[in-house]
Design a protein around this motif. Structure first.
Motif, PDB file in Angstrom:
ATOM      1  N   SER A 468       0.219  -1.064   0.163  1.00 27.52           N
ATOM      2  CA  SER A 468       0.149  -0.224   0.305  1.00 27.52           C
ATOM      3  C   SER A 468       0.816   0.995   0.046  1.00 27.52           C
ATOM      4  O   SER A 468       1.930   0.866  -0.183  1.00 27.52           O
ATOM      5  CB  SER A 468      -0.827  -0.101   0.941  1.00 27.52           C
ATOM      6  OG  SER A 468      -0.229   0.096   2.253  1.00 27.52           O
ATOM      7  N   ARG A 469       0.278   2.623   0.114  1.00 26.03           N
ATOM      8  CA  ARG A 469       0.643   3.674   0.264  1.00 26.03           C
ATOM      9  C   ARG A 469       1.718   3.552   1.400  1.00 26.03           C
ATOM     10  O   ARG A 469       2.946   4.250   1.750  1.00 26.03           O
ATOM     11  CB  ARG A 469      -0.136   5.013   0.089  1.00 26.03           C
ATOM     12  CG  ARG A 469      -0.397   4.769  -1.440  1.00 26.03           C
ATOM     13  CD  ARG A 469      -1.104   6.124  -1.572  1.00 26.03           C
ATOM     14  NE  ARG A 469      -0.104   7.745  -1.894  1.00 26.03           N
ATOM     15  CZ  ARG A 469      -1.109   8.474  -1.025  1.00 26.03           C
ATOM     16  NH1 ARG A 469      -2.288   8.095  -0.507  1.00 26.03           N
ATOM     17  NH2 ARG A 469       0.414   9.633  -0.898  1.00 26.03           N
ATOM     18  N   ARG A 470       1.320   2.565   2.044  1.00 22.22           N
ATOM     19  CA  ARG A 470       2.254   2.749   4.002  1.00 22.22           C
ATOM     20  C   ARG A 470       3.610   2.017   3.783  1.00 22.22           C
ATOM     21  O   ARG A 470       4.863   2.215   4.331  1.00 22.22           O
ATOM     22  CB  ARG A 470       1.222   2.847   4.997  1.00 22.22           C
ATOM     23  CG  ARG A 470       0.052   3.073   5.250  1.00 22.22           C
ATOM     24  CD  ARG A 470      -0.760   2.157   5.676  1.00 22.22           C
ATOM     25  NE  ARG A 470      -1.937   3.104   6.903  1.00 22.22           N
ATOM     26  CZ  ARG A 470      -1.520   4.140   7.642  1.00 22.22           C
ATOM     27  NH1 ARG A 470      -0.709   3.572   8.653  1.00 22.22           N
ATOM     28  NH2 ARG A 470      -2.571   4.463   8.302  1.00 22.22           N
ATOM     29  N   GLY A 491       1.807   8.057  -5.338  1.00 27.71           N
ATOM     30  CA  GLY A 491       1.422   9.080  -5.277  1.00 27.71           C
ATOM     31  C   GLY A 491      -0.183   8.241  -4.845  1.00 27.71           C
ATOM     32  O   GLY A 491      -0.739   7.529  -4.905  1.00 27.71           O
ATOM     33  N   PRO A 492      -1.093   9.159  -4.611  1.00 30.61           N
ATOM     34  CA  PRO A 492      -2.346   9.171  -4.156  1.00 30.61           C
ATOM     35  C   PRO A 492      -3.656   8.385  -5.533  1.00 30.61           C
ATOM     36  O   PRO A 492      -2.938   7.485  -6.422  1.00 30.61           O
ATOM     37  CB  PRO A 492      -3.622  10.719  -4.016  1.00 30.61           C
ATOM     38  CG  PRO A 492      -2.615  11.060  -3.804  1.00 30.61           C
ATOM     39  CD  PRO A 492      -1.040  11.068  -4.997  1.00 30.61           C
ATOM     40  N   GLY A 493      -4.182   7.606  -4.997  1.00 30.38           N
ATOM     41  CA  GLY A 493      -5.287   6.422  -5.788  1.00 30.38           C
ATOM     42  C   GLY A 493      -4.837   4.998  -5.561  1.00 30.38           C
ATOM     43  O   GLY A 493      -4.188   4.505  -4.513  1.00 30.38           O
ATOM     44  N   ARG A 494      -6.325   4.277  -5.759  1.00 33.46           N
ATOM     45  CA  ARG A 494      -6.370   3.053  -5.508  1.00 33.46           C
ATOM     46  C   ARG A 494      -5.809   2.111  -5.627  1.00 33.46           C
ATOM     47  O   ARG A 494      -4.868   2.225  -7.066  1.00 33.46           O
ATOM     48  CB  ARG A 494      -8.168   2.512  -5.478  1.00 33.46           C
ATOM     49  CG  ARG A 494      -8.374   3.121  -5.061  1.00 33.46           C
ATOM     50  CD  ARG A 494     -10.348   2.322  -5.420  1.00 33.46           C
ATOM     51  NE  ARG A 494     -11.039   3.476  -4.403  1.00 33.46           N
ATOM     52  CZ  ARG A 494     -12.893   1.931  -4.023  1.00 33.46           C
ATOM     53  NH1 ARG A 494     -12.351   0.447  -3.719  1.00 33.46           N
ATOM     54  NH2 ARG A 494     -13.289   2.930  -3.469  1.00 33.46           N
ATOM     55  N   GLY A 509      -2.330   3.889  -7.964  1.00 36.01           N
ATOM     56  CA  GLY A 509      -1.152   4.795  -7.406  1.00 36.01           C
ATOM     57  C   GLY A 509      -1.347   5.939  -9.008  1.00 36.01           C
ATOM     58  O   GLY A 509      -0.555   5.365  -9.740  1.00 36.01           O
ATOM     59  N   LYS A 510      -0.548   6.988  -8.695  1.00 37.14           N
ATOM     60  CA  LYS A 510      -0.303   7.660  -9.561  1.00 37.14           C
ATOM     61  C   LYS A 510       1.479   7.677  -9.666  1.00 37.14           C
ATOM     62  O   LYS A 510       1.842   8.029  -8.263  1.00 37.14           O
ATOM     63  CB  LYS A 510      -0.711   9.443  -9.052  1.00 37.14           C
ATOM     64  CG  LYS A 510      -2.256   9.257  -9.161  1.00 37.14           C
ATOM     65  CD  LYS A 510      -1.716  10.623  -9.808  1.00 37.14           C
ATOM     66  CE  LYS A 510      -4.013  11.380 -10.253  1.00 37.14           C
ATOM     67  NZ  LYS A 510      -3.692  12.600 -10.707  1.00 37.14           N
ATOM     68  N   LYS A 512       4.946   8.950 -10.030  1.00 35.52           N
ATOM     69  CA  LYS A 512       5.371  10.507  -9.395  1.00 35.52           C
ATOM     70  C   LYS A 512       6.056  10.991 -10.829  1.00 35.52           C
ATOM     71  O   LYS A 512       6.384  12.591 -10.590  1.00 35.52           O
ATOM     72  CB  LYS A 512       6.293  10.249  -8.682  1.00 35.52           C
ATOM     73  CG  LYS A 512       6.282   9.611  -7.404  1.00 35.52           C
ATOM     74  CD  LYS A 512       6.635   9.465  -5.902  1.00 35.52           C
ATOM     75  CE  LYS A 512       6.219   9.429  -4.548  1.00 35.52           C
ATOM     76  NZ  LYS A 512       6.915   9.894  -3.800  1.00 35.52           N
ATOM     77  N   SER A 517      -1.564   7.218 -13.510  1.00 31.53           N
ATOM     78  CA  SER A 517      -2.373   5.965 -12.689  1.00 31.53           C
ATOM     79  C   SER A 517      -1.364   5.363 -12.641  1.00 31.53           C
ATOM     80  O   SER A 517      -0.837   5.335 -14.322  1.00 31.53           O
ATOM     81  CB  SER A 517      -3.579   5.989 -13.108  1.00 31.53           C
ATOM     82  OG  SER A 517      -4.560   6.137 -12.011  1.00 31.53           O
ATOM     83  N   GLU A 539      -9.957   5.235 -11.234  1.00 28.98           N
ATOM     84  CA  GLU A 539      -9.187   4.575 -10.127  1.00 28.98           C
ATOM     85  C   GLU A 539      -9.174   3.008 -10.430  1.00 28.98           C
ATOM     86  O   GLU A 539     -10.981   2.983 -11.140  1.00 28.98           O
ATOM     87  CB  GLU A 539     -10.515   5.043  -9.130  1.00 28.98           C
ATOM     88  CG  GLU A 539      -9.414   6.164  -8.065  1.00 28.98           C
ATOM     89  CD  GLU A 539     -10.732   6.070  -6.885  1.00 28.98           C
ATOM     90  OE1 GLU A 539      -9.316   5.859  -5.438  1.00 28.98           O
ATOM     91  OE2 GLU A 539     -12.175   6.710  -6.582  1.00 28.98           O
TER      92      GLU A 539
END
Length: 554
Positions: A468-470, A491-494, A509-510, A512, A517, A539
């Protein structure tokens, strides 16, 4: 005596009446068996000696072996001796004739399969083979090979072939692979579903097999090299590795001509020119997008507009199933099916419990809906669906959870992370369908909310991957340990995760670098993520690997 008109009348009953009739009938038959009532045959079985009572009609209906035996000269005897099957195995299979279920274990599966073949119990053969393949790590592939040679069981042979295709990378490195006969290896290499990272991996496997006994295998080499998707190899590889092989000069020339002279392709006779047949599809309500490997671009495959969200989605046979979800203030138990081949919708029986933000998986032809949210509270309940029984509740989770993710590995279900009440959790649970139990596994190192998860026993060494983004980490079920892997910077996004051609892919996810996406692949050798594609501007809700044979023309 049943007549054609009576059978037709039975078929015309409405399904509810027919199901009720069959349920009552089977309940009565079970009670006769349990109470040993109206018994008309007894088997005397050896090792150890035991008497097994039964009903001729039931056994004859379940097996051609019993039908033919009871119609023979000895079939009228009240006591019949059985000497070639152990008593406990025989009793399990007699029970199977009544219930369609048998107690199969790692220790008895070989004897169970042998006996089911003798007794011509096709469903028991299938159940034994399915159990064997699910527990292949304990039984070992060598054990499966030996059993197939001993029994000549066609069902087992086909399942082994499927396993070899799915786990080719691992199998091609083993000693048993060196003794494959030409026909077996050809059958595997021809498969469009062969799980390899790149076509060069199939070439490496052929060379390893060939070098084991060059004089005896030189004649077969062109046949096997011809099973490769040669135009998918680059020119340098073809000239350096394929052209020098004895008997393969013409194959290399055709492949080079195919690559260099597209206009001449209709005149070039080659068996395999297209990439192997896995297609990546992503669900991005209201669209399904499909990746075109040949043109290296995404295309819209179909429309699946849904006016609710937080549903669970799985690929089942040739259908995408959308299970549960939420709409405004309502939580839903609906189940809808979208056929990939003809792009049509169908409603299926609804779940017992309305739920959203839950997990859905398929294991052994059974669909599971796990946890989620009912609109007010997180859920621990779990239910499963089969076409024969509909939805039934099974053992609940240890912890309530929603926005978790679930994955299948080695015949078990793992549910990972999510929220418990309003708190992110690191906990992981494992479900064993044989015992209907959930057990706690080691906690993750990081809390993940709706992470991407994937698992593949062979290619990823029996690991579950979570990202995940984490952060990103993987789980070793043998050691019950988690370890962190390199971070995927998006970046953000499912985000979702999938195993494609034995590679681990992160979809969503985006990027960078492009602010779009993206899809990235995990380079295990160099322990890093490599960005491969940009995705359509939507998404990503789910991602599936779909056989090309299911697809209609775009």
């Amino acid at each position: 005596m049943a007549t054609s008109s009576s059978r037709t009348l039975a078929l015309q009953r409405n399904s509810w009446e027919q199901n009720r009739f069959m349920e009552n009938l089977m309940t009565k038959i079970f009670s006769f068996y349990d109470e040993q009532s109206l018994i008309d045959v007894t088997f005397k079985v050896s090792n150890p000696t035991a008497l097994v009572p039964a009903h001729r009609l039931i056994l004859a209906a379940a097996s051609p072996y019993f039908e033919n035996f009871f119609n023979g000269n000895q079939g009228t005897n009240p006591v019949i001796e059985i000497n070639d099957i152990d008593s406990d195995i025989f009793e399990h299979l007699i029970t199977f004739c009544y219930t369609g279920q048998a107690l199969i274990t790692v220790n008895n599966v070989t004897a169970m399969l042998n006996a089911a073949i003798i007794l011509q119990l096709d469903d028991a053969i299938t159940s034994s083979v399915d159990y064997l393949m699910i527990h292949i790590d304990e039984i070992t592939l060598q054990g499966a090979y030996a059993l197939e040679r001993e029994t000549q069981c066609e069902v087992l042979r086909q399942k082994i072939i499927e396993y070899e295709i799915q786990n080719f990378m691992e199998i091609s490195r083993g000693d048993e692979f060196l003794n494959f006969d030409v026909e077996e290896l050809q059958r595997i290499l021809e498969s469009d579903n062969l799980h390899i990272t790149r076509e060069e991996d199939a070439y490496d496997a052929i060379k390893r097999w060939f070098n084991y006994d060059v004089p005896a295998r030189q004649e077969a080499l062109p046949l096997l090299i011809g099973c490769l998707r040669l135009p998918q190899l680059n020119v340098d590889f073809l000239m350096k590795h394929i052209q020098p092989l004895p008997g393969c000069e013409l194959l290399a020339f055709k492949a080079l001509s195919w690559i260099r002279e597209p206009i001449a392709r209709p005149m070039i006779n080659m068996r395999f020119t297209e990439p192997r047949g896995s297609v990546l599809q992503i669900v991005m309500n209201p669209k399904v997008q499909q990746y075109n490997k040949t043109e290296d671009k995404w295309e819209e495959y179909g429309s699946i507009k849904i006016d609710y969200e937080d549903y669970g989605t799985i690929l089942k046979d040739e259908n995408l199933l959308f299970i549960g979800g939420g709409k405004s203030d309502a939580t839903l138990n609906v189940v809808r099916s979208w056929n990939i081949r003809n792009k049509t919708w169908q409603n299926l029986p609804g779940m017992i419990q309305a739920r959203s933000s839950h997990c859905v998986v398929e294991l052994n032809d059974t669909i599971y809906a796990i946890g989620g949210f009912d609109g007010n509270n997180p859920l621990s309940s779990v239910e499963r669906y089969t076409t024969s029984d509909g939805w039934k509740l099974v053992k609940s989770l240890i912890d309530t959870r929603y926005c978790a993710r679930a994955v299948i590995l080695n015949g078990k279900i793992y549910i990972i992370g999510g929220f418990n009440d309003n708190k992110l959790i690191k906990s992981v649970e494992c479900y064993n369908p044989d015992s209907n139990t959930w057990t706690s596994c080691a906690d993750m190192k990081i809390c993940h909310n709706s992470p991407g998860v994937a698992a593949q026993a062979a290619a990823h060494n029996g690991h579950i991957y979570v990202l995940s983004r984490r952060g990103a980490e993987r789980y070793d079920p043998q050691q019950d340990t988690w370890s962190q892997i390199c971070f995927l910077e998006v970046g953000p996004g499912r985000m979702t995760c999938v195993s494609l051609n034995n590679e681990l892919w992160a979809i969503g996810g985006k990027s960078k670098s492009t602010d779009k996406s993206c899809a990235s692949v995990f380079d295990e050798e160099n322990f890093c993520w490599v960005e491969r594609w940009s995705l359509p501007e939507s998404e990503v809700r789910n991602c599936f690997v779909v056989p090309e044979s299911l697809l209609s023309s775009i």
